[in-house]
Design a protein around this motif. Structure first.
Motif, PDB file in Angstrom:
ATOM      1  N   SER A  41       0.839  -1.198   0.000  1.00  0.00           N
ATOM      2  CA  SER A  41       0.000   0.000   0.000  1.00  0.00           C
ATOM      3  C   SER A  41       0.872   1.246   0.000  1.00  0.00           C
ATOM      4  CB  SER A  41      -0.910   0.010   1.237  1.00  0.00           C
ATOM      5  OG  SER A  41      -0.139   0.005   2.423  1.00  0.00           O
ATOM      6  N   VAL A  42       0.282   2.358  -0.454  1.00  0.00           N
ATOM      7  CA  VAL A  42       1.002   3.626  -0.477  1.00  0.00           C
ATOM      8  C   VAL A  42       1.174   4.132   0.947  1.00  0.00           C
ATOM      9  CG1 VAL A  42       0.884   6.037  -1.196  1.00  0.00           C
ATOM     10  CG2 VAL A  42       0.259   4.238  -2.794  1.00  0.00           C
ATOM     11  N   GLY A  43       2.409   4.438   1.316  1.00  0.00           N
ATOM     12  CA  GLY A  43       2.667   4.864   2.682  1.00  0.00           C
ATOM     13  C   GLY A  43       3.156   6.286   2.815  1.00  0.00           C
ATOM     14  N   LEU A  44       3.650   6.863   1.700  1.00  0.00           N
ATOM     15  CA  LEU A  44       4.170   8.219   1.757  1.00  0.00           C
ATOM     16  C   LEU A  44       4.385   8.758   0.353  1.00  0.00           C
ATOM     17  CD1 LEU A  44       7.994   8.131   2.573  1.00  0.00           C
ATOM     18  CD2 LEU A  44       6.682   6.091   2.017  1.00  0.00           C
ATOM     19  N   THR A  45       4.601  10.062   0.288  1.00  0.00           N
ATOM     20  CA  THR A  45       4.904  10.728  -0.976  1.00  0.00           C
ATOM     21  C   THR A  45       6.284  11.362  -0.868  1.00  0.00           C
ATOM     22  OG1 THR A  45       2.577  11.197  -1.418  1.00  0.00           O
ATOM     23  CG2 THR A  45       4.197  12.537  -2.590  1.00  0.00           C
ATOM     24  N   ILE A  46       7.144  11.087  -1.846  1.00  0.00           N
ATOM     25  CA  ILE A  46       8.497  11.647  -1.868  1.00  0.00           C
ATOM     26  C   ILE A  46       8.649  12.436  -3.154  1.00  0.00           C
ATOM     27  CG2 ILE A  46      10.970  11.164  -1.830  1.00  0.00           C
ATOM     28  CD1 ILE A  46      10.342   8.503  -0.447  1.00  0.00           C
ATOM     29  N   GLU A  47       8.847  13.738  -3.017  1.00  0.00           N
ATOM     30  CA  GLU A  47       8.949  14.594  -4.190  1.00  0.00           C
ATOM     31  C   GLU A  47      10.104  14.155  -5.089  1.00  0.00           C
ATOM     32  OE1 GLU A  47       9.340  19.341  -5.368  1.00  0.00           O
ATOM     33  OE2 GLU A  47       9.253  18.739  -3.271  1.00  0.00           O
ATOM     34  N   GLY A  48       9.809  13.973  -6.365  1.00  0.00           N
ATOM     35  CA  GLY A  48      10.837  13.631  -7.337  1.00  0.00           C
ATOM     36  C   GLY A  48      11.048  12.156  -7.562  1.00  0.00           C
ATOM     37  N   VAL A  49      10.387  11.295  -6.791  1.00  0.00           N
ATOM     38  CA  VAL A  49      10.635   9.853  -6.943  1.00  0.00           C
ATOM     39  C   VAL A  49      10.072   9.349  -8.274  1.00  0.00           C
ATOM     40  CG1 VAL A  49       8.558   8.967  -5.781  1.00  0.00           C
ATOM     41  CG2 VAL A  49      10.680   7.655  -5.701  1.00  0.00           C
ATOM     42  N   GLY A  50       8.954   9.908  -8.711  1.00  0.00           N
ATOM     43  CA  GLY A  50       8.396   9.520  -9.997  1.00  0.00           C
ATOM     44  C   GLY A  50       9.343   9.852 -11.136  1.00  0.00           C
ATOM     45  N   ASP A  51       9.982  11.025 -11.044  1.00  0.00           N
ATOM     46  CA  ASP A  51      10.930  11.459 -12.074  1.00  0.00           C
ATOM     47  C   ASP A  51      12.132  10.526 -12.145  1.00  0.00           C
ATOM     48  OD1 ASP A  51      12.151  13.725 -13.880  1.00  0.00           O
ATOM     49  OD2 ASP A  51      13.664  13.351 -12.341  1.00  0.00           O
ATOM     50  N   VAL A  52      12.711  10.174 -11.004  1.00  0.00           N
ATOM     51  CA  VAL A  52      13.914   9.346 -11.014  1.00  0.00           C
ATOM     52  C   VAL A  52      13.591   7.906 -11.428  1.00  0.00           C
ATOM     53  CG1 VAL A  52      13.939   8.571  -8.598  1.00  0.00           C
ATOM     54  CG2 VAL A  52      16.088   8.957  -9.790  1.00  0.00           C
ATOM     55  N   ASN A  53      12.384   7.419 -11.072  1.00  0.00           N
ATOM     56  CA  ASN A  53      11.979   6.078 -11.500  1.00  0.00           C
ATOM     57  C   ASN A  53      11.802   6.040 -13.015  1.00  0.00           C
ATOM     58  OD1 ASN A  53      12.014   5.049  -8.919  1.00  0.00           O
ATOM     59  ND2 ASN A  53       9.812   5.180  -8.606  1.00  0.00           N
ATOM     60  N   LEU A  54      11.239   7.118 -13.572  1.00  0.00           N
ATOM     61  CA  LEU A  54      11.082   7.188 -15.025  1.00  0.00           C
ATOM     62  C   LEU A  54      12.441   7.268 -15.708  1.00  0.00           C
ATOM     63  CD1 LEU A  54       9.458   7.419 -17.608  1.00  0.00           C
ATOM     64  CD2 LEU A  54       9.189   9.872 -17.167  1.00  0.00           C
ATOM     65  N   ARG A  55      13.351   8.068 -15.173  1.00  0.00           N
ATOM     66  CA  ARG A  55      14.679   8.210 -15.776  1.00  0.00           C
ATOM     67  C   ARG A  55      15.424   6.871 -15.814  1.00  0.00           C
ATOM     68  NH1 ARG A  55      16.658  13.504 -16.338  1.00  0.00           N
ATOM     69  NH2 ARG A  55      15.222  15.064 -15.491  1.00  0.00           N
ATOM     70  N   MET A  56      15.354   6.127 -14.730  1.00  0.00           N
ATOM     71  CA  MET A  56      16.033   4.837 -14.700  1.00  0.00           C
ATOM     72  C   MET A  56      15.359   3.859 -15.658  1.00  0.00           C
ATOM     73  SD  MET A  56      17.118   2.408 -11.455  1.00  0.00           S
ATOM     74  CE  MET A  56      18.171   3.658 -10.713  1.00  0.00           C
ATOM     75  N   SER A  57      14.025   3.907 -15.733  1.00  0.00           N
ATOM     76  CA  SER A  57      13.296   3.039 -16.647  1.00  0.00           C
ATOM     77  C   SER A  57      13.671   3.329 -18.095  1.00  0.00           C
ATOM     78  CB  SER A  57      11.783   3.196 -16.450  1.00  0.00           C
ATOM     79  OG  SER A  57      11.379   2.715 -15.182  1.00  0.00           O
ATOM     80  N   ILE A  58      13.735   4.609 -18.460  1.00  0.00           N
ATOM     81  CA  ILE A  58      14.129   4.991 -19.815  1.00  0.00           C
ATOM     82  C   ILE A  58      15.516   4.441 -20.127  1.00  0.00           C
ATOM     83  CG2 ILE A  58      14.763   6.936 -21.314  1.00  0.00           C
ATOM     84  CD1 ILE A  58      12.689   8.618 -19.739  1.00  0.00           C
ATOM     85  N   TYR A  59      16.433   4.654 -19.207  1.00  0.00           N
ATOM     86  CA  TYR A  59      17.826   4.235 -19.395  1.00  0.00           C
ATOM     87  C   TYR A  59      17.923   2.752 -19.717  1.00  0.00           C
ATOM     88  CZ  TYR A  59      22.749   3.384 -18.281  1.00  0.00           C
ATOM     89  OH  TYR A  59      24.065   2.994 -18.336  1.00  0.00           O
ATOM     90  N   PHE A  60      17.241   1.922 -18.909  1.00  0.00           N
ATOM     91  CA  PHE A  60      17.363   0.483 -19.107  1.00  0.00           C
ATOM     92  C   PHE A  60      16.491  -0.030 -20.247  1.00  0.00           C
ATOM     93  CE2 PHE A  60      19.131   0.281 -14.679  1.00  0.00           C
ATOM     94  CZ  PHE A  60      20.350  -0.253 -15.058  1.00  0.00           C
ATOM     95  N   PHE A  61      15.294   0.519 -20.426  1.00  0.00           N
ATOM     96  CA  PHE A  61      14.458   0.068 -21.544  1.00  0.00           C
ATOM     97  C   PHE A  61      15.161   0.313 -22.874  1.00  0.00           C
ATOM     98  CE2 PHE A  61      10.421   0.082 -18.916  1.00  0.00           C
ATOM     99  CZ  PHE A  61      10.114  -1.243 -19.166  1.00  0.00           C
ATOM    100  N   GLU A  62      15.829   1.449 -23.009  1.00  0.00           N
ATOM    101  CA  GLU A  62      16.533   1.736 -24.252  1.00  0.00           C
ATOM    102  C   GLU A  62      17.683   0.753 -24.470  1.00  0.00           C
ATOM    103  OE1 GLU A  62      17.528   5.899 -24.094  1.00  0.00           O
ATOM    104  OE2 GLU A  62      15.547   6.499 -24.837  1.00  0.00           O
ATOM    105  N   LYS A  63      18.378   0.384 -23.402  1.00  0.00           N
ATOM    106  CA  LYS A  63      19.451  -0.613 -23.507  1.00  0.00           C
ATOM    107  C   LYS A  63      18.892  -1.981 -23.882  1.00  0.00           C
ATOM    108  CE  LYS A  63      23.643   0.452 -21.037  1.00  0.00           C
ATOM    109  NZ  LYS A  63      24.658  -0.136 -20.165  1.00  0.00           N
ATOM    110  N   ILE A  64      17.785  -2.349 -23.278  1.00  0.00           N
ATOM    111  CA  ILE A  64      17.190  -3.669 -23.521  1.00  0.00           C
ATOM    112  C   ILE A  64      16.629  -3.742 -24.936  1.00  0.00           C
ATOM    113  CG2 ILE A  64      15.341  -5.233 -22.795  1.00  0.00           C
ATOM    114  CD1 ILE A  64      15.799  -3.907 -19.924  1.00  0.00           C
TER     115      ILE A  64
END
Length: 227
Positions: A41-64
């Motif tokens: 379940s959602v327990g908290l909100t951390i500013e910027g976590v969505g951005d960094v998760n997307l950045r890492m996803s882009i990085y690896f999806f492009e490699k894959i």
């Protein structure tokens, strides 16, 4: 855009093209205000976590994708924190695929009488049904096939792709002095039954150590993007 699903950390919208748009949120799973990727379940909100998760996803999806391994990734917009993806059906009501390089976590809790904690594993792959109430039960290849969740060929493809993708991620982390112990993926399939990697590839989906010490997901994200 039509909102078709509201998730814990992402919302899903249908696009006119037939593709979908994932909107990454700053909501995190956790308990009592403490971030924990293993919580349901959602327990908290951390500013910027969505951005960094997307950045890492882009990085690896492009490699894959460059390695010729099928994924649902099409493109991304960092300004809007969104990712366009191909349509894909999930297996059953949702399936998680874990690749383990070390005997830690639930693997060690289950099999600790047969192996030392932290012992190396040969890219061991296991699958669990996504079911919070039942504690995400393990499921075997035979059960998946006999229950009609997937074919034997789809299972073999997922296992092979999981090991290939894990090596890509682990090798990249190793170049940064980081040691991956395990990682969690989700797979789906297209209209022809071909399997593809879906969802995201973010720090909260992997267990990583540095110099023998566990690195929490937020710290891992910062270390990953350090120049």
């Amino acid at each position: 855009m039509e909102l078709v699903y509201t998730g814990k950390t992402k919302n899903v919208y249908a696009l006119e093209s037939g593709n979908y748009l994932l909107k990454f949120k700053d909501d995190c799973t956790g308990k009592d205000g403490v971030f924990d990727p293993g919580e349901n379940s959602v327990g908290l909100t951390i500013e910027g976590v969505g951005d960094v998760n997307l950045r890492m996803s882009i990085y690896f999806f492009e490699k894959i994708n460059a390695a010729g391994i099928p994924t649902h990734y099409v493109s991304a917009n960092l300004k809007d924190t969104t990712m366009e993806v191909l349509p894909a059906k999930c297996f059953g009501h949702g399936l998680e695929v874990i690749c383990r390089y070390r005997a830690v976590g639930s693997f060690y809790r289950r099999y600790g009488e047969y192996i030392e904690e932290g012992a190396k594993l040969p890219a061991y792959v296991e699958m669990t049904f996504k079911n919070d109430a039942k504690g995400d039960p393990l499921v075997t290849k035979d059960a998946l096939v006999d229950l009609g969740v997937m074919t034997a060929e789809q299972y073999d493809a997922i296992k092979a792709q999981t090991q290939q993708i894990t090596k890509i991620v682990a090798d990249d982390l190793a170049e940064k002095g980081l040691d991956m112990y395990d990682i969690k993926f989700e797979f789906g399939y297209d209209k022809n039954g071909n399997v593809m990697l879906i969802d995201e590839i973010a720090s909260g989906n992997m267990r990583v150590y540095k110099d023998g010490k566990y690195i929490d997901p937020m710290t891992l994200s910062k270390l990953f993007f350090e120049k």
